[in-house]
Design an enzyme around this catalytic site. Structure first.
Site, mmCIF file in Angstrom:
data_model
loop_
_atom_site.group_PDB
_atom_site.id
_atom_site.type_symbol
_atom_site.label_atom_id
_atom_site.label_comp_id
_atom_site.label_asym_id
_atom_site.label_seq_id
_atom_site.Cartn_x
_atom_site.Cartn_y
_atom_site.Cartn_z
ATOM 1 N N GLU A 24 0.818 -1.216 0.000
ATOM 2 C CA GLU A 24 0.000 0.000 0.000
ATOM 3 C C GLU A 24 0.857 1.273 0.000
ATOM 4 O OE1 GLU A 24 -3.725 -0.368 2.515
ATOM 5 O OE2 GLU A 24 -2.547 -2.005 3.352
ATOM 6 N N SER A 153 -6.359 -2.846 1.856
ATOM 7 C CA SER A 153 -6.741 -2.282 0.557
ATOM 8 C C SER A 153 -7.219 -3.331 -0.447
ATOM 9 C CB SER A 153 -5.583 -1.478 -0.049
ATOM 10 O OG SER A 153 -5.429 -0.260 0.622
ATOM 11 N N TYR A 227 -9.456 3.080 -5.277
ATOM 12 C CA TYR A 227 -8.472 4.114 -5.591
ATOM 13 C C TYR A 227 -8.528 4.643 -7.024
ATOM 14 C CZ TYR A 227 -6.760 2.515 -1.116
ATOM 15 O OH TYR A 227 -6.677 2.162 0.208
ATOM 16 N N ARG A 266 -11.331 2.709 11.477
ATOM 17 C CA ARG A 266 -12.484 2.623 10.578
ATOM 18 C C ARG A 266 -12.977 1.183 10.612
ATOM 19 N NH1 ARG A 266 -10.493 2.730 5.373
ATOM 20 N NH2 ARG A 266 -11.248 0.599 5.153
ATOM 21 N N ASP A 268 -15.318 -1.675 8.988
ATOM 22 C CA ASP A 268 -15.963 -2.004 7.715
ATOM 23 C C ASP A 268 -17.065 -3.046 7.918
ATOM 24 O OD1 ASP A 268 -14.166 -0.277 6.571
ATOM 25 O OD2 ASP A 268 -12.827 -1.841 5.821
ATOM 26 N N GLU A 280 -13.875 -6.081 9.173
ATOM 27 C CA GLU A 280 -12.543 -5.846 9.731
ATOM 28 C C GLU A 280 -12.466 -4.444 10.317
ATOM 29 O OE1 GLU A 280 -9.312 -5.018 6.729
ATOM 30 O OE2 GLU A 280 -10.798 -5.869 5.372
ATOM 31 N N ASN A 282 -9.842 -1.177 10.429
ATOM 32 C CA ASN A 282 -8.651 -0.556 9.848
ATOM 33 C C ASN A 282 -8.154 0.501 10.829
ATOM 34 O OD1 ASN A 282 -7.004 1.305 8.332
ATOM 35 N ND2 ASN A 282 -7.858 0.455 6.450
ATOM 36 N N GLY A 286 -7.105 5.507 5.292
ATOM 37 C CA GLY A 286 -6.528 6.369 4.262
ATOM 38 C C GLY A 286 -6.927 7.825 4.439
#
Length: 317
Positions: A24, A153, A227, A266, A268, A280, A282, A286
């Site tokens: 990443e 990612s 992305y 974060r 998900d 999961e 994070n 980002g």
């Protein structure tokens, strides 16, 4: 971790840790440039970008940095490695500590902890052995998602319909990690919730952002969708009713606390048949122009620079 002698102020020497050695890297560099620009605009004139390589300890000591704003993503930056190094050399850093970073980077460990907290989880198994895949997944229903246990990612992930596809996807995932998570695939709604902290007086307040829902032009929310501009539509706030929204925000905060996260994270979700399954956590979301957390913060009245300062102030906890 030792406290710095100097209190965080506009003169503080701040290293924006980005780049790194993971898959990443490019995303992290984009995050780092944005955070660095924001810190300068906020008046932190001694903030500098540090592209993290194997000489990072030397760079940090020679630069005489007092603090680190961590925007590394993936292996070595989000799994407890850089956090441990920073603690050894005495630099305070944003985000989760060694323990919670290591826990959340490992999807299997995260799910094992969340399973004890009455948090909905999709049925899954972990595997390291290619030869016995058929027996390993015997209790799961196709289609399946195949994920490296310690990767972010959506790197190395695949959706498969049968054993033949599973074996090919397993080989691909193995390039990223030795252990692979195999999880049932539900055709639901992808969503994510940011969790942030701020200090008011002596109290640390933990709060959830609005829910961000994704509509992607790809089959699932993969690396390309994340992305590439135009491939994902953000629905903010999400289309869920008030009851489900509150339930999901509550689950996000409970998951954050269960894994002993700090500062920001974060969570998900995959929402299927009105059940919000946690996928999961994070620990270093980002911070690019297309990233989720800045969009969620903006929706609740926290612009990009204010978000950066909010995260930076967690150094004073």
């Amino acid at each position: 971790m030792e406290n710095n002698q100097k209190k965080l102020n506009k003169e503080s020497k701040i290293a924006v840790l980005c780049g790194g050695l993971s898959a990443e890297r490019e995303v992290s560099l984009r995050s780092g440039k944005n955070v660095h620009r924001a810190l300068l605009e906020l008046g932190y004139k001694n903030a500098e970008m540090v592209d993290v390589g194997r000489d990072v300890a030397q760079k940090l000591q020679e630069g005489e940095y007092e603090y680190a704003f961590n925007v590394l993503h993936g292996r070595y930056g989000e799994d407890g490695c850089i956090q441990g190094l920073l603690e050894i050399i005495g630099i305070k850093y944003t985000g989760c500590d060694v323990k919670s970073s290591a826990i959340c980077m490992d999807k299997e460990t995260t799910k094992n902890i969340l399973a004890t907290c009455d948090i909905p989880l999709i049925s899954s198994v972990c595997a390291t052995d290619y030869e016995n895949l058929e027996q390993i997944v015997a209790g799961l229903d196709f289609p399946l998602m195949v994920k490296p246990v310690k990767e972010g990612s959506s790197i190395g992930m695949s959706r498969v319909e049968n054993i033949k596809e599973l074996k090919e996807a397993f080989k691909l995932a193995k390039k990223s990690d030795d252990k692979i998570l195999i999880e049932e695939y539900y055709q639901g709604k992808s969503a994510t919730i940011g969790v942030l902290q701020e200090k008011t007086g002596d109290e640390i307040k933990t709060f959830a952002t609005p829910i961000l829902e994704f509509e992607t032009k790809t089959q699932w929310y993969d690396y390309e969708a994340k992305y590439t501009e135009g491939l994902t539509k953000f629905i903010l706030p999400a289309s869920f009713d008030e009851k489900l929204t509150k339930e999901m925000q509550d689950i996000a905060i409970r998951a954050f606390r269960a894994c002993e996260c700090r500062g920001l994270a974060r969570v998900d979700f995959l929402v299927y048949n009105n059940t919000p399954y946690v996928l999961e956590i994070n620990t270093n979301p980002g911070m690019t122009d297309l990233s989720d957390l800045p969009a969620q913060a903006k929706h609740m009245g926290i612009d990009y620079n204010a978000l950066v300062e909010l995260i930076l102030k967690t150094l004073e906890f």
